[in-house]
Each structure stands twice: as C-alpha cells, then as structure tokens.
Design an enzyme around this catalytic site. Structure first.
Site, PDB file in Angstrom:
ATOM      1  N   LYS A 194      19.058  23.386  23.160  1.00  0.00           N
ATOM      2  CA  LYS A 194      17.688  23.076  22.740  1.00  0.00           C
ATOM      3  C   LYS A 194      17.721  22.052  21.608  1.00  0.00           C
ATOM      4  O   LYS A 194      18.243  22.331  20.529  1.00  0.00           O
ATOM      5  CB  LYS A 194      16.980  24.342  22.254  1.00  0.00           C
ATOM      6  CG  LYS A 194      15.484  24.100  22.054  1.00  0.00           C
ATOM      7  CD  LYS A 194      14.791  25.216  21.315  1.00  0.00           C
ATOM      8  CE  LYS A 194      14.800  25.016  19.831  1.00  0.00           C
ATOM      9  NZ  LYS A 194      14.116  23.805  19.385  1.00  0.00           N
ATOM     10  N   THR A 236      16.771  29.272   8.484  1.00  0.00           N
ATOM     11  CA  THR A 236      16.818  29.506   9.941  1.00  0.00           C
ATOM     12  C   THR A 236      18.165  30.111  10.322  1.00  0.00           C
ATOM     13  O   THR A 236      18.231  31.028  11.151  1.00  0.00           O
ATOM     14  CB  THR A 236      16.609  28.178  10.715  1.00  0.00           C
ATOM     15  OG1 THR A 236      15.532  27.451  10.131  1.00  0.00           O
ATOM     16  CG2 THR A 236      16.312  28.429  12.174  1.00  0.00           C
ATOM     17  N   GLU A 253      25.871  25.479  10.891  1.00  0.00           N
ATOM     18  CA  GLU A 253      25.972  24.291  10.028  1.00  0.00           C
ATOM     19  C   GLU A 253      24.636  24.139   9.336  1.00  0.00           C
ATOM     20  O   GLU A 253      23.652  23.762   9.975  1.00  0.00           O
ATOM     21  CB  GLU A 253      26.290  23.052  10.874  1.00  0.00           C
ATOM     22  CG  GLU A 253      27.598  23.132  11.634  1.00  0.00           C
ATOM     23  CD  GLU A 253      28.808  23.171  10.727  1.00  0.00           C
ATOM     24  OE1 GLU A 253      28.706  22.723   9.573  1.00  0.00           O
ATOM     25  OE2 GLU A 253      29.855  23.687  11.165  1.00  0.00           O
ATOM     26  N   CYS A 306      22.217  15.722   6.072  1.00  0.00           N
ATOM     27  CA  CYS A 306      22.680  16.900   5.329  1.00  0.00           C
ATOM     28  C   CYS A 306      23.780  16.522   4.344  1.00  0.00           C
ATOM     29  O   CYS A 306      24.053  17.252   3.404  1.00  0.00           O
ATOM     30  CB  CYS A 306      23.174  17.950   6.312  1.00  0.00           C
ATOM     31  SG  CYS A 306      24.431  17.307   7.416  1.00  0.00           S
ATOM     32  N   GLU A 330      17.391  22.066  -1.697  1.00  0.00           N
ATOM     33  CA  GLU A 330      17.531  20.915  -0.796  1.00  0.00           C
ATOM     34  C   GLU A 330      16.166  20.248  -0.588  1.00  0.00           C
ATOM     35  O   GLU A 330      15.239  20.875  -0.091  1.00  0.00           O
ATOM     36  CB  GLU A 330      18.079  21.393   0.557  1.00  0.00           C
ATOM     37  CG  GLU A 330      18.393  20.230   1.480  1.00  0.00           C
ATOM     38  CD  GLU A 330      18.888  20.674   2.861  1.00  0.00           C
ATOM     39  OE1 GLU A 330      18.276  21.597   3.440  1.00  0.00           O
ATOM     40  OE2 GLU A 330      19.861  20.084   3.347  1.00  0.00           O
TER      41      GLU A 330
HETATM   42  P1  NAD Z   1      15.386  23.950  11.272  1.00  0.00           P
HETATM   43  O1  NAD Z   1      16.256  25.053  10.832  1.00  0.00           O
HETATM   44  O2  NAD Z   1      13.927  24.039  11.020  1.00  0.00           O
HETATM   45  O3  NAD Z   1      15.531  23.719  12.852  1.00  0.00           O
HETATM   46  C1  NAD Z   1      16.761  23.445  13.479  1.00  0.00           C
HETATM   47  C2  NAD Z   1      16.680  23.862  14.927  1.00  0.00           C
HETATM   48  O4  NAD Z   1      16.547  25.280  14.985  1.00  0.00           O
HETATM   49  C3  NAD Z   1      15.485  23.295  15.686  1.00  0.00           C
HETATM   50  O5  NAD Z   1      15.875  23.000  17.011  1.00  0.00           O
HETATM   51  C4  NAD Z   1      14.501  24.458  15.661  1.00  0.00           C
HETATM   52  O6  NAD Z   1      13.573  24.432  16.731  1.00  0.00           O
HETATM   53  C5  NAD Z   1      15.449  25.631  15.801  1.00  0.00           C
HETATM   54  N1  NAD Z   1      14.938  26.923  15.328  1.00  0.00           N
HETATM   55  C6  NAD Z   1      14.025  27.174  14.356  1.00  0.00           C
HETATM   56  N2  NAD Z   1      13.799  28.511  14.264  1.00  0.00           N
HETATM   57  C7  NAD Z   1      14.599  29.108  15.173  1.00  0.00           C
HETATM   58  C8  NAD Z   1      14.813  30.461  15.569  1.00  0.00           C
HETATM   59  N3  NAD Z   1      14.161  31.481  15.007  1.00  0.00           N
HETATM   60  N4  NAD Z   1      15.713  30.718  16.535  1.00  0.00           N
HETATM   61  C9  NAD Z   1      16.392  29.702  17.127  1.00  0.00           C
HETATM   62  N5  NAD Z   1      16.210  28.413  16.819  1.00  0.00           N
HETATM   63  C10 NAD Z   1      15.323  28.113  15.847  1.00  0.00           C
HETATM   64  O7  NAD Z   1      16.004  22.622  10.633  1.00  0.00           O
HETATM   65  P2  NAD Z   1      15.430  21.148  10.701  1.00  0.00           P
HETATM   66  O8  NAD Z   1      14.252  21.053   9.775  1.00  0.00           O
HETATM   67  O9  NAD Z   1      15.268  20.730  12.121  1.00  0.00           O
HETATM   68  O10 NAD Z   1      16.665  20.309  10.105  1.00  0.00           O
HETATM   69  C11 NAD Z   1      16.874  20.080   8.756  1.00  0.00           C
HETATM   70  C12 NAD Z   1      17.927  21.020   8.205  1.00  0.00           C
HETATM   71  O11 NAD Z   1      19.128  20.896   8.947  1.00  0.00           O
HETATM   72  C13 NAD Z   1      18.309  20.706   6.771  1.00  0.00           C
HETATM   73  O12 NAD Z   1      18.404  21.905   6.046  1.00  0.00           O
HETATM   74  C14 NAD Z   1      19.679  20.059   6.890  1.00  0.00           C
HETATM   75  O13 NAD Z   1      20.508  20.175   5.773  1.00  0.00           O
HETATM   76  C15 NAD Z   1      20.241  20.797   8.049  1.00  0.00           C
HETATM   77  N6  NAD Z   1      21.329  20.046   8.657  1.00  0.00           N
HETATM   78  C16 NAD Z   1      22.615  20.498   8.491  1.00  0.00           C
HETATM   79  C17 NAD Z   1      23.678  19.783   9.037  1.00  0.00           C
HETATM   80  C18 NAD Z   1      25.097  20.249   8.901  1.00  0.00           C
HETATM   81  O14 NAD Z   1      25.949  19.748   9.619  1.00  0.00           O
HETATM   82  N7  NAD Z   1      25.398  21.186   8.019  1.00  0.00           N
HETATM   83  C19 NAD Z   1      23.426  18.606   9.752  1.00  0.00           C
HETATM   84  C20 NAD Z   1      22.104  18.170   9.882  1.00  0.00           C
HETATM   85  C21 NAD Z   1      21.059  18.901   9.343  1.00  0.00           C
END
Ligand code: NAD
Length: 480
Positions: A173, A230, A248, A282, A384
């Site tokens: 997804k 999340t 991650e 990130c 963050e």
């Molecule tokens: P998010 O956690 O809101 O969403 C990430 C994904 O998870 C999306 O596809 C979302 O639809 C899904 N999701 C949300 N709730 C869920 C649930 N209950 N069950 C299953 N899936 C669910 O994050 P975002 O706003 O899309 O991305 C930004 C965040 O991602 C920042 O905190 C950033 O630091 C982090 N990030 C981390 C890395 C890494 O490698 N550590 C890389 C890129 C981004």
C-alpha cells in the site's frame, strides 16, 4: 478525471465498495485524480491472489525471479521522464529532484535486489566429526509493505523489491497522499510479465486498507515506513499475532560542524541536508550545531545560500524548492514556526507561506526557514517538524554537542563535519543513530544496513538485512 485502480491478481481493478478519495496536486491545491479508498474486502482479494501465486513464485529459481525484477528496473529507466513528472505533480517536489534521485533510485532498487538474491548465501556450522549444521532461509509467504508520501516510488520499491527477490508474494500500500507512481508501477509490472498475484497494490487510507493489512492473519510480515506514532500503533496490532515487523520511523537528525571542517563543503551540503525535498526527508539534518569559532562565519555563508533557494512551480527547471505535500502538513509546519517564536527563537530567514501566482496560486509553498537561539530542550529541537525549518546552535565542546545530539527520543541519522580522523570515528561511535555520515550526507550504498535506533525504528533494511527480514531461517542438523 483519471481514476486510479488497484492492482490485484495481475489486473487493474476498481475498489470493491466503489469509493474513491480525491488526489490533490500540492503545487496547485487542485484535485487532479481519484484514488481507490479500498477496504478489508480489497485487502482480502489481494491476499487471496498472493496466496494463489506463491507456490509457483517460490518455486521459481532466484535467477529467473531476479530477471523479472531487472526487467521492471529497465522499464522504470525507460519511463524515467514520465515517472519523474508524475512524482513531481503528485508530491510537489521539484521535477529535477524526482528525475535525478527518486526515479533512478526506484530503478536501482529493483536491479539491486534482482541480482542480490543470487548472492544471498546461508551459513554452515560444522561440528568436527559430530554433526553438520546448515541453515535454510525460506520465504515467509505473503508479506505486507506500507510506505509514506515523502519519497513515494523510492521507498515503495525499496520494500517490494527485496520481498519479491526473497521469494515472497506481496500486498503493498502506497501513501494515499501520493499514489500515482505506484499506480504507474502496476502497469509496468504487467508489461514486464510479472506473474499475476505476485505483487498486489492496494490503494487507500491507513485506518482503512492499511489497518486491514496489519490485521490480516495471512500477512506474515509488515515492512512499514512512516511516522513513529503510526509505527507504535502497527506494532500494538501486529505484535500479538507474532508478525515479523520492520519499522522505519521518524527522525530529528543532528548535523554537527566542527571548526576544522572543509568549510565550503559543510555549508553547501548543509543547505542540501536542511532543505532537500522541502525538508521532507526523514534523513534531513534539522538541528545544526556549529563549533563556536566558526559559528558566525557559518551562519553568514549558510544564510547567503539559503537566500538563493527560490521557491517556485516544481515543474519549472529553475525551482529549488517545490510545494509541501498537503495543506494539513503545511499548517503543521507553520504551527512549529509559531512555536519557535514562542520558545524564544530568533528568525534568521523565511518563516512565511509563499503565495505564487498563475497555476500555483492555490499551492502549499513555504519559505526555507532558519532559527537560532533555541536551546536543545525546546520542542522545536526535539520533535520532528518534517519541513523546511532548521535551527542553528553554537557549541563549545565535543561532550556538550554529543549530549545535545543524543538528547532526543529519535536516533535515525547524523552528519558530522571534521578533518580530524580520530574525532570522526570517536564521535560517530558515540552518536546514538543508526546511520552516521562523515563529511557527506545522503550518501547511500544499497548494501549497508539502513534504519534507526530508539524511537526511529526497529530492524534494518538494505542489502542482506532486507533479504534476512523477508525470510525465515531454519536450522538443520545432520549427525555425522
Ligand atoms: P504516516 O505514518 O502517516 O503514514 C505512512 C503510511 O502508513 C501511509 O501509507 C499510511 O496510509 C499508512 N498508515 C497510517 N495509519 C496506518 C495504520 N493504522 N495501519 C497501517 N497503515 C497505516 O507517515 P507519513 O506522514 O506518510 O510520512 C512521514 C513520516 O514518515 C515521517 O515521520 C518520516 O520521518 C517518516 N519516514 C521515515 C523514513 C525512514 O526510513 N525511517 C523514511 C521516510 C519517512
């Protein structure tokens, strides 16, 4: 208006309940396509398709699986320009960035893991004259991959490629905020001849499709990249089911500049590490600590270069800063700018929403923003922000800067700038982060373990770590 479709059992299909979400172009604020708002029924179909495909996929020799992945990589390279444009429109990032970083990396992910599976070996432990112990690494079965919006195709493929290479079938997804290139990938997988059901892409929200994936008893592992909150929720749901989890998560990365550094390189790369992708990576270094003897000089040079980062239409070649991904995200970042003022920070640059004219009149643009005078205990320096906002802080000793650098709940990445080799190793080892860059930033070798300490995650991606995650080791002992 274009309606995206799910990719299930090799077919592009509408969501079972027929519901769609608006997909907005961040640079204009306009809805430009519709994305399936899938639910548990769609996830169920995807899991069934993956289960049906698994026996044959698992039995396919690694070399042949790898050839299909390499073919997908070639198709991504062929369509580089189309995919880069789609990514820029969907996410708001400058087209140039998508063309030089996001899409080439998506192609590399497939070619790297397409060939890596052939180099994946397991261990043998010979007990002299007594027994031969060897390890077999079995694919898990059906696995789930969930990715965020900031590097859409780049991170989506970083998970899918090793999962497939290791012999699993995948339900994936992408973020509902940036679904377009995942949709285009499904078309490329059809063209490449990937067998039906091996990869299934289900679009939709986190609480809808994402939650259904995490709860599904036949999805054996979840590889997730996204926010720490999340990740916590996913762990709470999946842990009692004993699913394998790779998380991650967020970061609040320090960028440490010692006085003996290569000054020009430190300034130039710090501008990149602060504001690339509008600070929505990130790995961006949002806390810049500069050793006092060069603090004023660094500040002046840094601000001079920040002033050159023009904010503009991401599709125009000259734009260095594009749009933030959404109105709610822009509001979140603006709230941190307000907080920085309340916490006593001094604004050195930016701080305002940018209103462009023409087709971008409704877009989500923000000036690159720099504060100083905020202590390491301030919320702006601990939480963050995930936008184009950085703080500058002078430091006096190595011990002090290490305490500040390690003083958050995150531990993803750190950068340090010095010409002193001893210090480089000493400070790197003392940093509580999964990744340390010395005199560089975002330098990636896909073989290295990638991931964070503390609240930045659990597990590592990359190279053999990813192939290990997506397999189950089985130890076999033969008495001699
Ligand atoms: P998010 O956690 O809101 O969403 C990430 C994904 O998870 C999306 O596809 C979302 O639809 C899904 N999701 C949300 N709730 C869920 C649930 N209950 N069950 C299953 N899936 C669910 O994050 P975002 O706003 O899309 O991305 C930004 C965040 O991602 C920042 O905190 C950033 O630091 C982090 N990030 C981390 C890395 C890494 O490698 N550590 C890389 C890129 C981004």
């Amino acid at each position: 208006m274009l309606q995206l479709r799910n990719y299930i059992g090799g077919q592009l299909v509408a969501p079972a309940a027929g519901r769609y979400l608006p997909n907005i172009e961040p640079a204009t604020g306009q809805v430009y396509s519709q994305v399936p708002d899938s639910d548990a029924q769609d996830v169920q179909r995807a899991v069934e398709a993956a289960q049906a495909a698994w026996p044959a996929w698992r039995a396919t020799p690694a070399e042949q699986r790898g050839k299909l992945l390499v073919r997908i990589s070639e198709l991504i390279e062929r369509d580089l320009e189309r995919l880069a444009r789609a990514e820029s429109i969907d996410n708001g990032k400058p087209l140039k960035l998508a063309r030089t970083v996001d899409i080439p990396r998506a192609a590399s992910n497939f070619s790297f893991f397409g060939t890596a599976a052939q180099h994946f070996a397991s261990e043998t432990h010979m007990q002299d004259g007594v027994a031969l112990n060897y390890t077999v690494r079995h694919p898990l079965g059906v696995v789930g991959c969930i990715s965020p919006w900031n590097l859409p195709l780049y991170l989506f493929t970083w998970k899918i490629a090793p999962a497939l290479a290791a012999g699993n079938c995948v339900v994936a997804k992408p973020s509902e905020v940036t679904p377009m290139t995942a949709y285009l990938l499904s078309e490329l997988c059809q063209e490449a001849g990937l067998p039906a059901g091996v990869l299934n892409i289900v679009h939709g929200t986190g609480p809808g499709a994402g939650q259904a994936m995490v709860e599904h008893p036949h999805i054996k592992a979840i590889s997730f990249t996204g926010g720490t909150k999340t990740g916590e929720h996913i762990a709470r749901t999946a842990a009692p089911m004993f699913k394998k989890l790779s998380l991650e998560l967020g970061g609040k990365n320090p960028n440490i500049v010692f006085a003996d550094c290569d000054f020009e390189a430190a300034v130039n790369t710090s501008v990149q590490s602060s504001f690339a992708n509008q600070g929505q990576i990130c790995l961006c270094g949002s806390r810049i600590f500069v050793e006092r003897p060069v603090y004023e000089q660094f500040k002046a040079a840094f601000l001079e270069r920040v002033a050159m980062l023009n904010v503009g239409d991401p599709l125009e070649e000259g734009s260095r800063q594009g749009a933030l991904v959404s109105e709610p995200h822009l509001q979140k970042v603006l709230s941190y700018i307000e907080l920085a003022h309340h916490e006593g920070g001094t604004l050195l640059a930016g701080g305002q929403r940018v209103h462009l004219g023409g087709r971008c009149a409704g877009g989500y643009f923000l000036q690159p923003t720099v504060f100083e005078g905020l202590g390491p205990e301030c919320r702006v320096n601990r939480e963050e922000v995930f936008g184009p906002v950085v703080t500058l802080t002078p430091f006096d000793t190595e011990e002090e800067v290490l305490r500040w650098a390690n003083g958050t709940e995150y531990g993803l990445a750190a950068t340090l700038w010095t010409r002193d080799l001893q210090r480089a190793h000493r400070v790197a080892h003392a940093l509580e982060t999964g990744i340390v860059w010395v005199n560089t930033w975002l330098h990636r070798d896909l073989r290295t373990p990638f991931g964070g300490m503390k609240n930045s995650g659990v597990g590592r991606e990359g190279g053999l770590e990813a192939l290990r995650f997506f397999t189950e080791p089985q130890s076999i002992t033969v008495k001699l």
